[in-house]
Motif scaffolding. Sequence first.
Motif, PDB file in Angstrom:
ATOM      1  N   THR A 137     -41.288   4.571 -15.339  1.00  0.00           N
ATOM      2  CA  THR A 137     -41.006   6.002 -15.470  1.00  0.00           C
ATOM      3  C   THR A 137     -41.162   6.436 -16.924  1.00  0.00           C
ATOM      4  OG1 THR A 137     -39.457   5.863 -13.612  1.00  0.00           O
ATOM      5  CG2 THR A 137     -39.297   7.811 -15.017  1.00  0.00           C
ATOM      6  N   PRO A 177     -30.365  13.435 -15.002  1.00  0.00           N
ATOM      7  CA  PRO A 177     -30.183  12.659 -16.230  1.00  0.00           C
ATOM      8  C   PRO A 177     -29.730  13.533 -17.396  1.00  0.00           C
ATOM      9  CG  PRO A 177     -32.189  11.981 -15.115  1.00  0.00           C
ATOM     10  CD  PRO A 177     -31.693  13.193 -14.389  1.00  0.00           C
ATOM     11  N   LEU A 228     -33.678   5.086 -17.401  1.00  0.00           N
ATOM     12  CA  LEU A 228     -34.824   5.080 -16.489  1.00  0.00           C
ATOM     13  C   LEU A 228     -35.537   3.734 -16.554  1.00  0.00           C
ATOM     14  CD1 LEU A 228     -36.250   8.591 -17.515  1.00  0.00           C
ATOM     15  CD2 LEU A 228     -34.568   8.075 -15.717  1.00  0.00           C
ATOM     16  N   ASP A 229     -36.344   3.424 -15.526  1.00  0.00           N
ATOM     17  CA  ASP A 229     -37.099   2.169 -15.568  1.00  0.00           C
ATOM     18  C   ASP A 229     -38.335   2.334 -16.456  1.00  0.00           C
ATOM     19  OD1 ASP A 229     -39.560   2.833 -13.816  1.00  0.00           O
ATOM     20  OD2 ASP A 229     -37.883   3.394 -12.519  1.00  0.00           O
TER      21      ASP A 229
END
Length: 251
Positions: free
Chosen positions: A153, A213, A149-150
């Motif tokens: 996030t 995810p 994830l970035d």
Amino acid sequence: MGEKAPGGVQSVERVFELLELITDAGGDVTLSELSASTDLPLPTIHRLLRTLVTLGYIRQLPNRRYALGPRLIRLGEGANKQLGALARPQLKSLVDQLGETANMAVLDSDMVLYVAQVPSLHSMRMFTEVGRRGFMHATGMGKAILAELDDDTVRGIAARKGLPTPTPKSIGDIESLLAELNLIRERGYSIDEEEQEIGVRCFAMAIPGAPTPAAISVSGPVSRVDGSFAERAVPLLREAAQAISEELNQH
């Protein structure tokens, strides 16, 4: 949304487009936000939402925003069980080759949710009940998923759930966590160094291209799960993650 299936039913495609848009928006949206995210006419969006509200798949909040509804939970739980069942042969193969417990987990409500486990045959072994949730930052699989994830996030998840420290070795601040995630991205796998439970080490890897995810891991006592174990485990984890990914993405 992806390409429309040839010969598909348009209204069904539109319903799932709306559900995915609400999910991507974080779970609740306004009618105008939905309208801006899709080419569907406003009356069509309104009609579909009204039907989904009646069925319980969407609910309208007091502030007029639309949120995912409770009936989706049962579908999600069923899908998670199927995901676990699909992964079990690969998890069993990891146990057969490495001798330690293998797990699979998914991201669910900002937590890591265990959906499958094949236990080690050793009397001293790691055991986490399927269906249990754990904090993302304090588990091998959670960190492997966070690394996909970035940073914004990740910051959001940390802000909502906090960064409690189950052991003295757990990561307790966001900057240390972000630095750890950069290391995981470079290395390609995560390590839980007694961060969830003292005496237990875990190697984990995200499932590439998973529809939600997800990650798999092998874990056991630090006395057995050491550097030489890692040399054997990491390539096998990569093979298993790729095999699960290919099965998940079969049409």
